[in-house]
Design a protein around this motif. Structure first.
Motif, PDB file in Angstrom:
ATOM      1  N   SER A 103      -6.850   3.096  14.296  1.00  0.00           N
ATOM      2  CA  SER A 103      -7.493   4.382  14.010  1.00  0.00           C
ATOM      3  C   SER A 103      -8.083   4.470  12.610  1.00  0.00           C
ATOM      4  N   ASP A 104      -7.565   3.702  11.673  1.00  0.00           N
ATOM      5  CA  ASP A 104      -8.045   3.809  10.295  1.00  0.00           C
ATOM      6  C   ASP A 104      -8.899   2.628   9.845  1.00  0.00           C
ATOM      7  N   SER A 105      -9.340   1.804  10.805  1.00  0.00           N
ATOM      8  CA  SER A 105     -10.160   0.656  10.395  1.00  0.00           C
ATOM      9  C   SER A 105     -11.526   1.138   9.910  1.00  0.00           C
ATOM     10  N   PRO A 106     -12.123   0.430   8.973  1.00  0.00           N
ATOM     11  CA  PRO A 106     -13.436   0.821   8.470  1.00  0.00           C
ATOM     12  C   PRO A 106     -14.498   0.878   9.584  1.00  0.00           C
ATOM     13  N   THR A 107     -14.419  -0.049  10.530  1.00  0.00           N
ATOM     14  CA  THR A 107     -15.398  -0.045  11.624  1.00  0.00           C
ATOM     15  C   THR A 107     -15.222   1.190  12.493  1.00  0.00           C
ATOM     16  N   VAL A 108     -14.002   1.555  12.810  1.00  0.00           N
ATOM     17  CA  VAL A 108     -13.763   2.759  13.613  1.00  0.00           C
ATOM     18  C   VAL A 108     -14.243   3.990  12.858  1.00  0.00           C
ATOM     19  N   GLN A 109     -13.978   4.049  11.559  1.00  0.00           N
ATOM     20  CA  GLN A 109     -14.427   5.204  10.768  1.00  0.00           C
ATOM     21  C   GLN A 109     -15.949   5.281  10.728  1.00  0.00           C
ATOM     22  N   MET A 110     -16.616   4.132  10.586  1.00  0.00           N
ATOM     23  CA  MET A 110     -18.079   4.099  10.565  1.00  0.00           C
ATOM     24  C   MET A 110     -18.634   4.531  11.924  1.00  0.00           C
ATOM     25  N   LEU A 111     -18.068   4.012  13.004  1.00  0.00           N
ATOM     26  CA  LEU A 111     -18.537   4.379  14.347  1.00  0.00           C
ATOM     27  C   LEU A 111     -18.276   5.851  14.645  1.00  0.00           C
ATOM     28  N   ALA A 112     -17.143   6.357  14.232  1.00  0.00           N
ATOM     29  CA  ALA A 112     -16.840   7.775  14.446  1.00  0.00           C
ATOM     30  C   ALA A 112     -17.882   8.653  13.762  1.00  0.00           C
ATOM     31  N   ALA A 113     -18.249   8.295  12.533  1.00  0.00           N
ATOM     32  CA  ALA A 113     -19.265   9.076  11.809  1.00  0.00           C
ATOM     33  C   ALA A 113     -20.618   8.997  12.513  1.00  0.00           C
ATOM     34  N   SER A 114     -21.001   7.799  12.947  1.00  0.00           N
ATOM     35  CA  SER A 114     -22.320   7.654  13.580  1.00  0.00           C
ATOM     36  C   SER A 114     -22.360   8.280  14.971  1.00  0.00           C
ATOM     37  N   LEU A 115     -21.214   8.465  15.606  1.00  0.00           N
ATOM     38  CA  LEU A 115     -21.144   9.099  16.926  1.00  0.00           C
ATOM     39  C   LEU A 115     -20.789  10.585  16.823  1.00  0.00           C
ATOM     40  N   ASP A 116     -20.809  11.124  15.602  1.00  0.00           N
ATOM     41  CA  ASP A 116     -20.493  12.532  15.338  1.00  0.00           C
ATOM     42  C   ASP A 116     -19.106  12.936  15.842  1.00  0.00           C
ATOM     43  N   LEU A 117     -18.148  12.075  15.613  1.00  0.00           N
ATOM     44  CA  LEU A 117     -16.767  12.380  15.972  1.00  0.00           C
ATOM     45  C   LEU A 117     -16.033  12.847  14.723  1.00  0.00           C
ATOM     46  N   SER A 118     -15.515  14.042  14.773  1.00  0.00           N
ATOM     47  CA  SER A 118     -14.749  14.564  13.639  1.00  0.00           C
ATOM     48  C   SER A 118     -13.383  13.875  13.604  1.00  0.00           C
ATOM     49  N   ALA A 119     -12.655  14.112  12.534  1.00  0.00           N
ATOM     50  CA  ALA A 119     -11.312  13.537  12.414  1.00  0.00           C
ATOM     51  C   ALA A 119     -10.424  14.020  13.554  1.00  0.00           C
ATOM     52  N   SER A 120     -10.560  15.303  13.932  1.00  0.00           N
ATOM     53  CA  SER A 120      -9.742  15.824  15.035  1.00  0.00           C
ATOM     54  C   SER A 120     -10.186  15.231  16.373  1.00  0.00           C
ATOM     55  N   ASN A 121     -11.518  14.998  16.561  1.00  0.00           N
ATOM     56  CA  ASN A 121     -11.999  14.330  17.779  1.00  0.00           C
ATOM     57  C   ASN A 121     -11.423  12.924  17.871  1.00  0.00           C
ATOM     58  N   LEU A 122     -11.458  12.205  16.763  1.00  0.00           N
ATOM     59  CA  LEU A 122     -10.956  10.832  16.724  1.00  0.00           C
ATOM     60  C   LEU A 122      -9.454  10.803  17.019  1.00  0.00           C
ATOM     61  N   GLN A 123      -8.728  11.742  16.437  1.00  0.00           N
ATOM     62  CA  GLN A 123      -7.280  11.829  16.692  1.00  0.00           C
ATOM     63  C   GLN A 123      -7.024  12.082  18.177  1.00  0.00           C
ATOM     64  N   ALA A 124      -7.792  13.011  18.765  1.00  0.00           N
ATOM     65  CA  ALA A 124      -7.630  13.319  20.192  1.00  0.00           C
ATOM     66  C   ALA A 124      -7.933  12.091  21.052  1.00  0.00           C
ATOM     67  N   LEU A 125      -8.971  11.336  20.689  1.00  0.00           N
ATOM     68  CA  LEU A 125      -9.312  10.122  21.429  1.00  0.00           C
ATOM     69  C   LEU A 125      -8.168   9.107  21.380  1.00  0.00           C
ATOM     70  N   PHE A 126      -7.619   8.888  20.200  1.00  0.00           N
ATOM     71  CA  PHE A 126      -6.525   7.932  20.073  1.00  0.00           C
ATOM     72  C   PHE A 126      -5.263   8.412  20.782  1.00  0.00           C
ATOM     73  N   ASP A 127      -4.985   9.709  20.686  1.00  0.00           N
ATOM     74  CA  ASP A 127      -3.817  10.254  21.378  1.00  0.00           C
ATOM     75  C   ASP A 127      -3.969  10.084  22.889  1.00  0.00           C
ATOM     76  N   TYR A 128      -5.150  10.373  23.402  1.00  0.00           N
ATOM     77  CA  TYR A 128      -5.415  10.215  24.832  1.00  0.00           C
ATOM     78  C   TYR A 128      -5.340   8.742  25.220  1.00  0.00           C
ATOM     79  N   ALA A 129      -5.927   7.871  24.407  1.00  0.00           N
ATOM     80  CA  ALA A 129      -5.964   6.436  24.717  1.00  0.00           C
ATOM     81  C   ALA A 129      -4.540   5.878  24.839  1.00  0.00           C
ATOM     82  N   LYS A 130      -3.620   6.378  24.053  1.00  0.00           N
ATOM     83  CA  LYS A 130      -2.236   5.885  24.118  1.00  0.00           C
ATOM     84  C   LYS A 130      -1.610   6.147  25.486  1.00  0.00           C
ATOM     85  N   THR A 131      -2.118   7.150  26.198  1.00  0.00           N
ATOM     86  CA  THR A 131      -1.553   7.494  27.511  1.00  0.00           C
ATOM     87  C   THR A 131      -2.113   6.622  28.623  1.00  0.00           C
ATOM     88  N   LEU A 132      -3.172   5.869  28.352  1.00  0.00           N
ATOM     89  CA  LEU A 132      -3.815   5.077  29.397  1.00  0.00           C
ATOM     90  C   LEU A 132      -3.142   3.728  29.613  1.00  0.00           C
TER      91      LEU A 132
END
Length: 186
Positions: free
Chosen positions: A157-186
């Motif tokens: 979740s804190d890798s530079p590439t993930v942070q760069m992609l999150a910014a370019s995909l307009d994902l806020s910190a809370s969006n990114l957190q929700a994505l990772f939380d959801y992904a853990k359930t898969l």
């Protein structure tokens, strides 16, 4: 109670056990009551006080010789600046604490979990991520991001590439957190 001072050495904060050890080193045998009242020749009891307030990142409180206040021997303090080694130790501890906090907050998921979460929650496909990486203007950064994303078995979740992609995909910190939380359930 550790409010005993060796008047010979100037050492503060001694306990009754410390006094016994001192007498043993001197080759003497002493029976000392737990309620020591400062009557032995090389020791005196004093009234403890709270350390004065100070900025512990730059200064420390050091005990100095007790003084009589109202007829009672009372603990005294002096605030002194930390030396270079102490400052370096505090800085090293701060860095270690920050790293530990980052490590504790980091979420690691598989690439499969990341791709499914991105698609399920945001409709983002692998090809959309590739397109974002293609738009990185600096060739070196673009190449590193591509290798990092495509070559990764796991996504942090804190890798530079993930942070760069999150910014370019307009994902806020809370969006990114929700994505990772959801992904853990898969």
């Amino acid at each position: 109670m550790n409010n005993i001072r060796n008047t010979e050495t100037g050492e503060f904060g001694l306990s009754v056990g410390d006094m016994r050890s001192w007498f043993a080193q001197e080759g003497r045998v002493a029976m000392i009551a737990d309620e020591f009242e400062g009557v032995l020749e090389h020791f005196e009891s004093y009234s403890a006080t709270v350390q004065p307030e100070h900025d512990a990142t730059t200064h420390k409180a050091v005990q100095i010789a007790p003084k009589k206040v109202g007829g009672v021997l009372t603990q005294k303090w002096q605030i002194v600046a930390l030396n270079g080694d102490e400052l370096a130790q505090i800085d090293a501890q701060r860095v270690a604490d920050e790293k530990a906090a980052a490590d504790a907050a980091r979420i690691t998921i598989t690439k499969r979990q990341a791709l499914l979460a991105l698609f399920d929650l945001r409709g983002i496909k692998d090809s959309d991520i590739d397109a974002q990486i293609d738009q990185v203007p600096d060739e070196t950064q673009r190449y590193r991001a591509r290798v990092d994303w495509q070559g990764a078995a796991s996504i942090e979740s804190d890798s530079p590439t993930v942070q760069m992609l999150a910014a370019s995909l307009d994902l806020s910190a809370s969006n990114l957190q929700a994505l990772f939380d959801y992904a853990k359930t898969l």
